[in-house]
Design a protein around this motif. Sequence first.
Motif, short mmCIF file in Angstrom:
data_model
loop_
_atom_site.label_atom_id
_atom_site.label_comp_id
_atom_site.label_asym_id
_atom_site.label_seq_id
_atom_site.Cartn_x
_atom_site.Cartn_y
_atom_site.Cartn_z
N ARG A 52 -46.02 -28.27 -47.92
CA ARG A 52 -47.27 -27.58 -47.63
C ARG A 52 -47.88 -28.08 -46.32
O ARG A 52 -48.39 -27.29 -45.51
CB ARG A 52 -48.25 -27.79 -48.80
CG ARG A 52 -49.63 -27.22 -48.58
CD ARG A 52 -49.61 -25.75 -48.19
NE ARG A 52 -48.93 -24.94 -49.21
CZ ARG A 52 -48.50 -23.71 -48.99
NH1 ARG A 52 -48.62 -23.14 -47.79
NH2 ARG A 52 -47.90 -23.03 -49.97
N TYR A 108 -46.31 -29.36 -43.75
CA TYR A 108 -45.50 -28.87 -42.64
C TYR A 108 -45.77 -27.38 -42.38
O TYR A 108 -45.97 -26.96 -41.24
CB TYR A 108 -44.02 -29.08 -42.94
CG TYR A 108 -43.10 -28.56 -41.85
CD1 TYR A 108 -42.83 -29.34 -40.71
CD2 TYR A 108 -42.52 -27.30 -41.94
CE1 TYR A 108 -42.01 -28.86 -39.71
CE2 TYR A 108 -41.69 -26.81 -40.94
CZ TYR A 108 -41.44 -27.60 -39.82
OH TYR A 108 -40.63 -27.12 -38.82
N ALA A 109 -45.78 -26.58 -43.46
CA ALA A 109 -45.98 -25.14 -43.30
C ALA A 109 -47.36 -24.84 -42.72
O ALA A 109 -47.51 -23.93 -41.90
CB ALA A 109 -45.82 -24.45 -44.65
N ARG A 110 -48.36 -25.61 -43.11
CA ARG A 110 -49.71 -25.39 -42.58
C ARG A 110 -49.75 -25.73 -41.09
O ARG A 110 -50.36 -25.00 -40.29
CB ARG A 110 -50.71 -26.25 -43.35
CG ARG A 110 -52.17 -25.97 -42.98
CD ARG A 110 -53.10 -26.71 -43.92
NE ARG A 110 -52.86 -28.16 -43.86
CZ ARG A 110 -53.24 -29.00 -44.83
NH1 ARG A 110 -53.82 -28.55 -45.92
NH2 ARG A 110 -53.01 -30.29 -44.68
N GLY A 111 -49.10 -26.81 -40.70
CA GLY A 111 -49.09 -27.20 -39.30
C GLY A 111 -48.34 -26.23 -38.42
O GLY A 111 -48.69 -26.02 -37.25
N LYS A 112 -47.30 -25.61 -38.97
CA LYS A 112 -46.49 -24.66 -38.20
C LYS A 112 -46.92 -23.21 -38.42
O LYS A 112 -46.30 -22.30 -37.87
CB LYS A 112 -45.01 -24.81 -38.60
CG LYS A 112 -44.42 -26.18 -38.31
CD LYS A 112 -44.44 -26.49 -36.81
CE LYS A 112 -43.84 -27.86 -36.52
NZ LYS A 112 -43.87 -28.16 -35.08
N GLU A 113 -47.97 -23.02 -39.24
CA GLU A 113 -48.49 -21.69 -39.54
C GLU A 113 -47.40 -20.76 -40.08
O GLU A 113 -47.27 -19.60 -39.67
CB GLU A 113 -49.16 -21.09 -38.30
CG GLU A 113 -50.36 -21.89 -37.81
CD GLU A 113 -51.07 -21.25 -36.63
OE1 GLU A 113 -50.52 -20.28 -36.05
OE2 GLU A 113 -52.17 -21.71 -36.28
N LEU A 114 -46.63 -21.28 -41.04
CA LEU A 114 -45.58 -20.49 -41.66
C LEU A 114 -46.16 -19.66 -42.80
O LEU A 114 -47.18 -20.03 -43.40
CB LEU A 114 -44.47 -21.40 -42.19
CG LEU A 114 -43.78 -22.31 -41.17
CD1 LEU A 114 -42.67 -23.11 -41.85
CD2 LEU A 114 -43.21 -21.50 -40.01
N GLY A 115 -45.48 -18.57 -43.13
CA GLY A 115 -45.94 -17.71 -44.21
C GLY A 115 -45.47 -18.19 -45.57
O GLY A 115 -44.90 -17.41 -46.35
N ASP A 155 -46.17 -18.95 -49.13
CA ASP A 155 -47.19 -18.63 -50.12
C ASP A 155 -47.25 -19.65 -51.25
O ASP A 155 -48.34 -19.98 -51.74
CB ASP A 155 -46.94 -17.24 -50.72
CG ASP A 155 -47.09 -16.14 -49.68
OD1 ASP A 155 -47.85 -16.34 -48.71
OD2 ASP A 155 -46.45 -15.08 -49.83
N GLN A 195 -36.41 -20.48 -41.15
CA GLN A 195 -37.57 -21.24 -41.62
C GLN A 195 -37.31 -21.85 -43.00
O GLN A 195 -37.71 -22.98 -43.27
CB GLN A 195 -38.80 -20.33 -41.68
CG GLN A 195 -39.33 -19.94 -40.31
CD GLN A 195 -40.42 -18.89 -40.37
OE1 GLN A 195 -40.45 -18.07 -41.31
NE2 GLN A 195 -41.31 -18.87 -39.38
N ARG A 216 -44.07 -33.51 -36.54
CA ARG A 216 -44.90 -32.53 -35.85
C ARG A 216 -44.20 -31.94 -34.63
O ARG A 216 -44.42 -30.79 -34.26
CB ARG A 216 -46.22 -33.19 -35.42
CG ARG A 216 -47.14 -33.55 -36.58
CD ARG A 216 -47.69 -32.30 -37.22
NE ARG A 216 -48.71 -32.64 -38.22
CZ ARG A 216 -49.38 -31.75 -38.88
NH1 ARG A 216 -49.16 -30.46 -38.69
NH2 ARG A 216 -50.28 -32.11 -39.76
#
Length: 355
Positions: free
Chosen positions: A259, A261-268, A270, A302, A353
Amino acid sequence: MALRPIPDADADLSDSGFSGSVRDLVAAAAAMRKAGRAPGVLIGHSLGGAAALAAAGEIPEIAAVATIAAPMDADHVKHLLVGSLDEVIARGEAEVSIGGRPFTIRRWFVADLSAQDQESRIGDLRRALLILHSPQDATVGIDNATRIFVAARHPKSFVSLDGADHLLTSPKDVQYVAEIVETWASRYLPSGAPLRSDSQSGFVSVEETGEGAFQVEVTAAAARFVADEPVDVGGLGSGPTPYDLLAVGLGACTAMTLRLYARGKELGLDAVKVKVGHSRTAEGTDLFVRRVELEGDLSPEQRTRLIEIAERCPVHRTLEKGAAIETAAGEEPKAAVEQATQHARDMEQACGREG
């Protein structure tokens, strides 16, 4: 605090009587109070629900009462003795069938039921009340729920257990009742210990409960639960095993790391679901099998990258590398200086990062 719905099949229903059950509840609450863990909610099924309503007024810490298939009057049980009541009065006792189970009823038990004034107790309850009852209950009719609801003061709530029988023999009904009561009761229970802050060490506390051979109570941050061993090795099977807890640590750390990592990379991304199992190989080494499910609008690349990041989670690295353990008697281990915030820094480093 939970009450047994109906005694075991070989139990004697009149061993303690209704008044005795109420006294037992009050005494149990007193013991919990002395231990610093006074109960805040009473939950009772069938005649146990009536006992919970009767005992709540004598336990000052009780903030709420939940009843499941409870009779309005303790005296209601007498209608189940049709055909046997004369025998009880004449002989002093008789065996009756309640819910398909045999019970011995004694004369003094019937007299004790008749002496109860539940309507006044319910009217004076002054606690939050949740009533759960099935319209199809053939043992304790739904009219009992109506009478309890009318007699009680607000706040009060009613939930219909449509399709359930008196004993809640369907696992789905049991699960539904548990979820409803848990959600409702959370409003009336203290929030627990504060969440960890930067000044807290990250210690967990583990203490024997005295129940069974292995059961322990675990306190970690705001959570408190029991851990145990399976029944087949002498435990009660009442909670996760120590290896289950290790697997939980790996699964939780994996999900949190992904979570972050995904938030930092703005991944979709869910949702993340992690399943972890533990076993031992033929060579005797420990094996944790982890399955990661990723939901969301993610490209194949991804998804591959997220699985790679899962391999970097701090708990994963700890298990792979091993860890030193420092044990001390009667004092805090030196590891106390390693605070919970370090784990967050480890996760950020694991996420890479730059990658």
